[in-house]
Every structure is written in structure tokens, then in C-alpha cells.
Design a protein around this motif. Structure first.
Motif, PDB file in Angstrom:
ATOM      1  N   CYS A  19     -32.536  12.414  51.498  1.00  0.00           N
ATOM      2  CA  CYS A  19     -32.168  12.728  49.843  1.00  0.00           C
ATOM      3  C   CYS A  19     -33.642  12.427  49.023  1.00  0.00           C
ATOM      4  N   TYR A  20     -33.694  12.927  48.000  1.00  0.00           N
ATOM      5  CA  TYR A  20     -35.141  12.960  47.199  1.00  0.00           C
ATOM      6  C   TYR A  20     -34.793  12.836  45.768  1.00  0.00           C
ATOM      7  N   ILE A  21     -35.545  11.776  45.238  1.00  0.00           N
ATOM      8  CA  ILE A  21     -35.428  11.483  43.792  1.00  0.00           C
ATOM      9  C   ILE A  21     -35.702  12.535  43.053  1.00  0.00           C
ATOM     10  N   VAL A  22     -34.908  12.788  41.998  1.00  0.00           N
ATOM     11  CA  VAL A  22     -34.918  14.005  40.843  1.00  0.00           C
ATOM     12  C   VAL A  22     -35.059  13.542  39.744  1.00  0.00           C
ATOM     13  N   GLY A  23     -34.911  12.217  39.284  1.00  0.00           N
ATOM     14  CA  GLY A  23     -34.820  11.569  38.138  1.00  0.00           C
ATOM     15  C   GLY A  23     -35.375  10.175  37.849  1.00  0.00           C
ATOM     16  N   GLU A  24     -35.452   9.478  36.651  1.00  0.00           N
ATOM     17  CA  GLU A  24     -35.950   8.381  36.434  1.00  0.00           C
ATOM     18  C   GLU A  24     -34.897   7.214  36.784  1.00  0.00           C
ATOM     19  N   VAL A  25     -35.232   6.204  37.221  1.00  0.00           N
ATOM     20  CA  VAL A  25     -34.288   4.729  37.472  1.00  0.00           C
ATOM     21  C   VAL A  25     -34.007   4.716  35.841  1.00  0.00           C
ATOM     22  N   GLU A  26     -32.676   4.562  35.605  1.00  0.00           N
ATOM     23  CA  GLU A  26     -32.234   4.219  34.355  1.00  0.00           C
ATOM     24  C   GLU A  26     -31.161   3.207  34.041  1.00  0.00           C
ATOM     25  N   PRO A  27     -31.088   2.526  33.179  1.00  0.00           N
ATOM     26  CA  PRO A  27     -30.010   1.524  33.110  1.00  0.00           C
ATOM     27  C   PRO A  27     -28.640   2.196  32.761  1.00  0.00           C
ATOM     28  N   VAL A  28     -27.666   1.706  33.281  1.00  0.00           N
ATOM     29  CA  VAL A  28     -26.438   2.287  33.278  1.00  0.00           C
ATOM     30  C   VAL A  28     -25.704   1.591  31.798  1.00  0.00           C
ATOM     31  N   LYS A  29     -25.209   2.486  30.848  1.00  0.00           N
ATOM     32  CA  LYS A  29     -24.651   1.798  29.708  1.00  0.00           C
ATOM     33  C   LYS A  29     -23.287   1.341  29.983  1.00  0.00           C
ATOM     34  N   ASP A  30     -22.962  -0.007  29.431  1.00  0.00           N
ATOM     35  CA  ASP A  30     -21.620  -0.360  29.336  1.00  0.00           C
ATOM     36  C   ASP A  30     -20.976   0.207  28.138  1.00  0.00           C
ATOM     37  N   PHE A  31     -20.103   1.094  28.189  1.00  0.00           N
ATOM     38  CA  PHE A  31     -19.594   1.748  26.952  1.00  0.00           C
ATOM     39  C   PHE A  31     -18.519   0.926  26.063  1.00  0.00           C
ATOM     40  N   ASP A  32     -17.857  -0.066  26.930  1.00  0.00           N
ATOM     41  CA  ASP A  32     -17.005  -0.950  26.261  1.00  0.00           C
ATOM     42  C   ASP A  32     -17.664  -2.138  25.439  1.00  0.00           C
ATOM     43  N   ALA A  33     -18.829  -2.462  25.780  1.00  0.00           N
ATOM     44  CA  ALA A  33     -19.506  -3.457  25.160  1.00  0.00           C
ATOM     45  C   ALA A  33     -20.708  -2.823  24.074  1.00  0.00           C
ATOM     46  N   SER A  34     -21.190  -1.606  24.281  1.00  0.00           N
ATOM     47  CA  SER A  34     -22.028  -1.271  23.353  1.00  0.00           C
ATOM     48  C   SER A  34     -21.414  -0.705  21.966  1.00  0.00           C
ATOM     49  N   SER A  35     -21.838  -1.018  21.054  1.00  0.00           N
ATOM     50  CA  SER A  35     -21.263  -0.632  19.705  1.00  0.00           C
ATOM     51  C   SER A  35     -22.158  -0.648  18.694  1.00  0.00           C
ATOM     52  N   ASN A  36     -22.069   0.207  17.572  1.00  0.00           N
ATOM     53  CA  ASN A  36     -22.966   0.300  16.450  1.00  0.00           C
ATOM     54  C   ASN A  36     -24.377   0.497  16.762  1.00  0.00           C
ATOM     55  N   GLY A  37     -24.776   1.093  17.684  1.00  0.00           N
ATOM     56  CA  GLY A  37     -26.249   1.612  18.118  1.00  0.00           C
ATOM     57  C   GLY A  37     -26.834   0.744  18.796  1.00  0.00           C
ATOM     58  N   ARG A  38     -26.153  -0.734  19.480  1.00  0.00           N
ATOM     59  CA  ARG A  38     -26.573  -1.591  20.468  1.00  0.00           C
ATOM     60  C   ARG A  38     -26.163  -1.153  21.711  1.00  0.00           C
ATOM     61  N   PHE A  39     -27.190  -1.366  22.372  1.00  0.00           N
ATOM     62  CA  PHE A  39     -27.025  -0.770  23.874  1.00  0.00           C
ATOM     63  C   PHE A  39     -26.953  -2.140  24.815  1.00  0.00           C
ATOM     64  N   VAL A  40     -25.752  -2.068  25.589  1.00  0.00           N
ATOM     65  CA  VAL A  40     -25.502  -3.369  26.498  1.00  0.00           C
ATOM     66  C   VAL A  40     -25.350  -2.403  27.776  1.00  0.00           C
ATOM     67  N   GLN A  41     -26.295  -3.137  28.904  1.00  0.00           N
ATOM     68  CA  GLN A  41     -26.378  -2.474  30.104  1.00  0.00           C
ATOM     69  C   GLN A  41     -25.137  -2.876  30.827  1.00  0.00           C
ATOM     70  N   ALA A  42     -24.507  -1.935  31.594  1.00  0.00           N
ATOM     71  CA  ALA A  42     -23.369  -2.521  32.506  1.00  0.00           C
ATOM     72  C   ALA A  42     -23.547  -3.444  33.602  1.00  0.00           C
ATOM     73  N   ARG A  43     -22.790  -4.171  34.139  1.00  0.00           N
ATOM     74  CA  ARG A  43     -22.672  -5.119  35.115  1.00  0.00           C
ATOM     75  C   ARG A  43     -21.787  -4.702  36.345  1.00  0.00           C
ATOM     76  N   ASP A  44     -22.109  -4.689  37.405  1.00  0.00           N
ATOM     77  CA  ASP A  44     -21.073  -4.714  38.549  1.00  0.00           C
ATOM     78  C   ASP A  44     -20.010  -5.537  38.239  1.00  0.00           C
ATOM     79  N   LYS A  45     -18.700  -5.005  38.665  1.00  0.00           N
ATOM     80  CA  LYS A  45     -17.437  -5.809  38.152  1.00  0.00           C
ATOM     81  C   LYS A  45     -17.289  -7.089  39.621  1.00  0.00           C
ATOM     82  N   GLN A  46     -17.750  -6.662  40.614  1.00  0.00           N
ATOM     83  CA  GLN A  46     -17.701  -7.403  41.781  1.00  0.00           C
ATOM     84  C   GLN A  46     -18.789  -8.365  41.923  1.00  0.00           C
ATOM     85  N   THR A  47     -20.062  -8.090  41.932  1.00  0.00           N
ATOM     86  CA  THR A  47     -21.399  -8.851  41.858  1.00  0.00           C
ATOM     87  C   THR A  47     -21.935  -9.525  40.647  1.00  0.00           C
ATOM     88  N   GLN A  48     -21.709  -8.734  39.601  1.00  0.00           N
ATOM     89  CA  GLN A  48     -22.050  -9.181  38.001  1.00  0.00           C
ATOM     90  C   GLN A  48     -23.791  -8.696  38.134  1.00  0.00           C
TER      91      GLN A  48
END
Length: 143
Positions: A19-48
Motif C-alpha cells: 500500500c501507498y500513502i496518499v494523504g497526510e497523517v492527521e489527528p482523529v477528532k473525538d466528536f463526543d468531546a469536541s464542542s464549540n469549536g474546541r478540537f479534542v483528539q480521539a483516544r483508543d477505547k482499549q489502550t487510551q
């Protein structure tokens, strides 16, 4: 059922043609914790661990164009750095270690898979040359 949660897999099982990279490495947004324009990065449920994402193109020539690009989630404490581009190639080849897949039903009602990994790196050299030499040697010894 004994099989629950992420299913461990190898890179060769998921991407037998590479496989080949075709995009940038980006943080994944935690949609439940992010609000009012504040970005919160997601954490893995098993490993945190923090969750990052990169788009990759599957090297399988039999896939339809819409099936070629997939998102791979990387669990890491800091933003992973992709391998250096290879001269003469339009896309950067990449491999992953510590892989697992989690099946789910997508919004269209179809079975899909979430791919999570723990490490991203440049492809390792194969022993194809050694295998070819061994085959030639065995063939010569058999004659």
C-alpha cells in the motif's frame, strides 16, 4: 462468541500487494468531546493512546477505484512520521505493524472494517533474491 473486539492481522493479510500513502497523517477528532469549536483528539477505547489517521491506496490491481483508498488509524502518543518518499515513485510505499481490524456495519448498511495499527514504517527488504538463489541451487543439486 469467543471472538470479540479487534481481530489481530498481519500486513500481508490486509495488503498482500502493498500500500501507498496518499494523504497526510492527521489527528482523529473525538466528536463526543469536541464542542464549540474546541478540537479534542480521539483516544483508543482499549489502550487510551491518541488516534491518528492516514489515507492509503491498496496496491491490489483487481480492486475497483472506489475500493482502493482506505483510512488506517495509527495508535501513538505523538504524531507518526511517514517514511521518506522514494525517488521515481508518485506515492510513498508504507508498511504497518501491530495491525488489527474491527468489523462494523457502515451507514449504508454494509459490512466494513476499521484498520488500526501501532507502527508505520518504510517497506522492509524482502529475501526474494535469496529465495531465487536457493531455488536455483536446489534445482541445480537435483539435476
Amino acid at each position: 462468541m469467543a471472538l470479540q473486539g479487534p481481530v489481530p492481522v498481519t500486513f500481508a493479510m490486509v495488503f498482500p500487494h502493498g500500500c501507498y500513502i496518499v494523504g497526510e497523517v492527521e489527528p482523529v477528532k473525538d466528536f463526543d468531546a469536541s464542542s464549540n469549536g474546541r478540537f479534542v483528539q480521539a483516544r483508543d477505547k482499549q489502550t487510551q493512546e491518541l488516534v491518528w489517521q492516514v489515507a492509503v491506496m491498496d496496491g491490489d490491481p483487481t480492486l475497483k477505484p472506489a475500493q482502493k483508498t482506505v483510512a488506517v488509524k495509527i495508535l501513538a502518543p505523538v504524531q507518526p512520521v511517514p517514511p521518506a518518499p522514494m525517488p521515481g515513485l508518485p506515492f510513498t510505499p508504507v508498511e504497518f505493524d501491530g495491525m488489527s481490524v474491527t468489523p462494523y456495519v457502515n451507514a449504508a448498511g454494509r459490512l466494513a472494517y476499521s484498520i488500526k495499527v501501532h507502527e508505520m514504517h518504510a517497506p522492509r527488504q524482502t529475501n526474494q533474491t535469496n529465495q531465487t538463489n536457493q531455488t536455483a541451487k536446489v534445482g541445480k543439486d537435483a539435476a
